[in-house]
Enzyme design. Structure first.
Site, PDB file in Angstrom:
ATOM      1  N   SER A 122     -26.659  52.543 130.682  1.00 29.00           N
ATOM      2  CA  SER A 122     -25.581  52.719 129.690  1.00 29.00           C
ATOM      3  C   SER A 122     -24.811  53.997 129.988  1.00 29.00           C
ATOM      4  CB  SER A 122     -26.161  52.827 128.283  1.00 29.00           C
ATOM      5  OG  SER A 122     -26.515  54.170 127.984  1.00 29.00           O
ATOM      6  N   ASP A 123     -23.616  54.115 129.447  1.00 28.33           N
ATOM      7  CA  ASP A 123     -22.943  55.405 129.506  1.00 28.33           C
ATOM      8  C   ASP A 123     -23.548  56.311 128.425  1.00 28.33           C
ATOM      9  OD1 ASP A 123     -21.307  57.480 130.226  1.00 28.33           O
ATOM     10  OD2 ASP A 123     -19.481  56.294 130.323  1.00 28.33           O
ATOM     11  N   TYR A 124     -23.134  57.553 128.475  1.00 28.63           N
ATOM     12  CA  TYR A 124     -23.712  58.625 127.659  1.00 28.63           C
ATOM     13  C   TYR A 124     -23.619  58.312 126.156  1.00 28.63           C
ATOM     14  CZ  TYR A 124     -24.781  63.668 127.305  1.00 28.63           C
ATOM     15  OH  TYR A 124     -25.355  64.892 127.109  1.00 28.63           O
TER      16      TYR A 124
END
Ligand code: NOJ
Length: 705
Positions: free
Chosen positions: A246-248
């Site tokens: 996932s992104d941050y």
């Protein structure tokens, strides 16, 4: 494995290096020892990485090594040009080479995974992240994706100098509403498939180890939870077996997107969609146990992701030797070679936008040079918006580069103004510098932080008081009949028609990395003929955005004498500079386009040849583009579509040629049902120096069933 240990493998936390030593944000080294954090981002330095690794390998119950990841986007310590600049090379071999070198340098510091390449097509220069990617064209995006994955991962992922590539951000992040970062995306299924998916398809085929979903939603479904595009398109259709990270904090943000009520729901949606690693949201660690109890996920769902993460660690060789990366310092010779590559690539990334009356190169006659502007001596800015381990000092600035290249010239420097501030007190002194100069070089543009993540801009001119400075300097240079050259630093095409109009020459220098100033000096002095071509169209007005060459035809094409046609009342339709534009110190003339066969069947291939001669007075490299236009199809095709790029280097007076080979299958398009079709009919083949139809040679062939 216990549930907590499994979820640890699905968790990525941020580490940093504080004065006292490595720290893990919001957590403790105890988490590593307990096996409840299996992946870390942002830890730098082989000693720190290995110290942390020892905790996992020696002190955790299962001894599973940690995966260390970082954004190594255009270099680690040695910085190459930002991606949009490098895109100007239109050279997959060079793209692969810089990725290879970046990987080696990062691996030597213990890193095993990079959040790169960024392959989001961008047709909107307001969007700051345009700087990180391949520009406006899907064909270029796909070639860059393949090259970067190949370079990053090397021949064998387990090698001590190979990084796992994370292709990002999947997908259609570029068309955020109005160019505003993180905003919603709503595009057609056709545009998704024709424009935004091809680079990711290429990355998967090239063997990318991992993919990162974008922060954004697509028509209401956040990519982090987009089962149809993650599990469906990537895994089921393309056969992607790697890890989705996932992104941050993106899993946590599903709550604010308005599709999950709490962390448990958010975690369940992401896991079910196929996301394996939760970066920084702690939703998997905290939410999945709850989701299990509620019956939203099964243990089998969790195990599937754990297996994928462990398989990646295995492929990276972490189980064989968790200290393999970062155990052998690089030689000075290897570092020096890399620096030379950075210089070569930086010089080739520069796009010469204009060059009136051959104002450039300056050659030896310029004894006194006035170097003016806030970006002339700005080492930190040369890094662009990502810099990994490169400190703010140490990038060669234009001032340093020109002084080194012209040791016998006097180079006087004044910043005049700061990049963004309103103070104009320094302008008179800067203007005075021009009085006794043989030539003036203006270094203008954006600060590095004005592009990249969370850096959308609504005005694309020069920030602060730079226009005031530039106008005063240009006026003085003109009064003294001295050439004035503008060097533009930016993470995107800027809108500066007044500057284009009035400067004698304009170079787009983007952010060129560690060797920026040397590269600029090489072009200004003529040691290198510029060869970069812009990978994004340059607008003349913000209202033209989104602006790209591959539009579909209008039923009422622009006609200046017909009111009811597709145009603006107050601006032209044409860009300031089209996709592919870039001048050289040569003068190239293309002729004799031949395309065979005249009738092409689906299994065949076409060959196009064009003669190129250099009628200028300097050796240079010309870039030739091959476009196609399917004139009549049941689904209207773009007015131009890029299908190939070729380069030729010619001496003055020399004549050569370039050749393209194109499999007929490349002329298929997605039919009305979005399935590929090869439709009989006429196709125009166009060849030339950029996406401006007026500059293209063309001929028409027939496709037959
Ligand atoms: C957020 C960015 O969108 C992404 O590109 C990056 O890889 C992560 N932060 C980690 O730094």
């Amino acid at each position: 494995m216990t549930l907590a240990e499994k979820l640890g493998q699905l968790t990525m936390a941020a580490a940093g290096h504080a004065v006292t030593g490595p720290v893990i944000a919001g957590d403790s080294v105890e988490a590593i020892k307990a096996g409840i954090i299996g992946n870390l981002l942002n830890l730098m330095g082989a000693d720190h990485v290995h110290a942390m690794q020892r905790l996992a390998v020696e002190q955790s119950r299962l001894h599973i090594p940690v995966l260390f990841a970082l954004d190594v986007t255009h270099g680690y310590r040695t910085l190459f040009p930002v991606s949009l600049a490098e895109a100007s090379l239109f050279d997959p071999e060079a793209w692969a080479l810089t990725a290879r070198e970046a990987a080696k340098e990062a691996c030597a510091d213990g890193i095993a995974m990079t959040f790169a390449p960024m392959i989001d097509v961008s047709r909107d220069p307001r969007w700051g992240r345009s700087v990180e990617g391949p520009g406006e064209d899907p064909w270029v995006g796909a070639r860059m994706a393949e090259a970067k994955v190949r370079g990053t991962q090397g021949a064998e992922l387990a090698s001590a100098d190979s990084l796992a590539a994370v292709a990002k951000h999947y997908c259609a992040y570029g068309p955020v509403t109005a160019g505003r970062e993180y905003a919603s995306v709503d595009i057609s299924e056709r545009t998704l498939r024709e424009v935004h998916l091809p680079p990711f398809e290429a990355a998967v085929r090239a063997g990318a180890a991992s993919i990162m979903p974008a922060f954004t939603d697509l028509a209401g479904i956040p990519m982090t939870a987009h089962a149809a595009l993650l599990d469906g398109w990537l895994r089921a259709r393309l056969g992607f077996e790697g890890v989705l990270v996932s992104d941050y904090n993106a899993i946590g943000e599903l709550i604010r997107h308005g599709i999950a009520a709490d962390a448990a729901e958010a975690a369940a949606l992401a896991l079910k969609a196929g996301v394996d690693i939760d970066m920084m949201a702690s939703c998997y660690r905290n939410g999945l146990p709850v989701a299990l109890n509620r019956g939203l996920v099964t243990l089998a769902d969790i195990d599937r992701s754990v297996r994928r993460v462990l398989a990646l660690k295995e492929r990276l060789g972490l189980f064989d030797d968790p200290y393999r990366r970062g155990s052998a310092p690089e030689t000075d010779a290897a570092i020096a070679r890399r620096r030379q590559l950075a210089r070569d690539v930086a010089a080739r990334s520069i796009v010469m936008l204009t060059n009136r009356a051959d104002a450039l190169p300056l050659e030896g006659s310029a004894r006194t040079l006035a170097l003016v502007g806030p970006l002339a001596d700005a080492s930190a800015e040369m890094r662009g918006p990502w810099w990994a381990a490169a400190g703010p000092e140490g990038q060669v600035t234009a001032l340093e580069g020109l002084r080194a290249a012209l040791p016998r010239s006097e180079i006087r420097y004044a910043p005049g103004v700061a990049i963004e501030a309103q103070d104009t007190a320094g302008i008179p002194a800067a203007v005075e510098l021009c009085d006794n100069a043989d030539a003036v070089v203006l270094c203008l543009g954006e600060a590095a932080a004005m592009s990249g993540e969370a850096a959308s801009r609504a005005h694309l001119g020069l920030p602060g008081q730079q226009r005031l400075l530039a106008e005063a300097v240009l006026e003085r240079a003109r009064a003294r009949s001295k050439p004035a050259i503008a060097v533009l630093f930016s993470g995107r095409p800027l809108i500066v028609p007044w500057l284009i109009e009035r400067a004698d020459a304009v170079l787009a220098a983007w952010f060129l990395g560690s060797e920026a100033g040397n590269a600029i000096a090489e072009v200004i002095t003529g040691r290198v003929s510029p060869s970069g071509r812009t990978a994004m169209s340059w607008p003349q007005a913000v209202g033209q955005i989104p602006l790209f060459y591959g539009e579909r035809p209008s039923g009422r094409p622009a006609n200046p004498v017909d009111h009811y046609t597709s145009k603006y009342l107050d601006a032209p339709n044409e860009p300031q500079f089209p996709f592919g534009h870039g001048l050289t110190y040569g003068r190239f003339v293309l002729s004799d386009l031949t395309v065979t066969p005249e009738t092409l069947q689906e299994g065949g291939a076409l060959e196009a040849r064009v003669a190129v001669s250099n009628e200028g007075r300097k050796a240079a490299e010309e870039t030739v583009f091959l476009f196609v236009h399917d004139k009549l199809a049941r689904v209207a095709r773009p007015v131009l579509e890029l299908k190939g790029v070729a380069k030729v280097r010619l001496q003055p007076g020399e004549r050569g040629s370039v050749r393209f080979e194109l499999p007929a299958s490349e002329l298929r398009f997605l039919g009305m049902d979005l399935q590929p079709v090869f439709e009989p009919g006429e196709v125009e083949i166009l060849v030339g120096p950029c996406a401006d139809r007026k500059q293209l040679l063309s001929t028409t062939i027939r496709l037959s069933a």
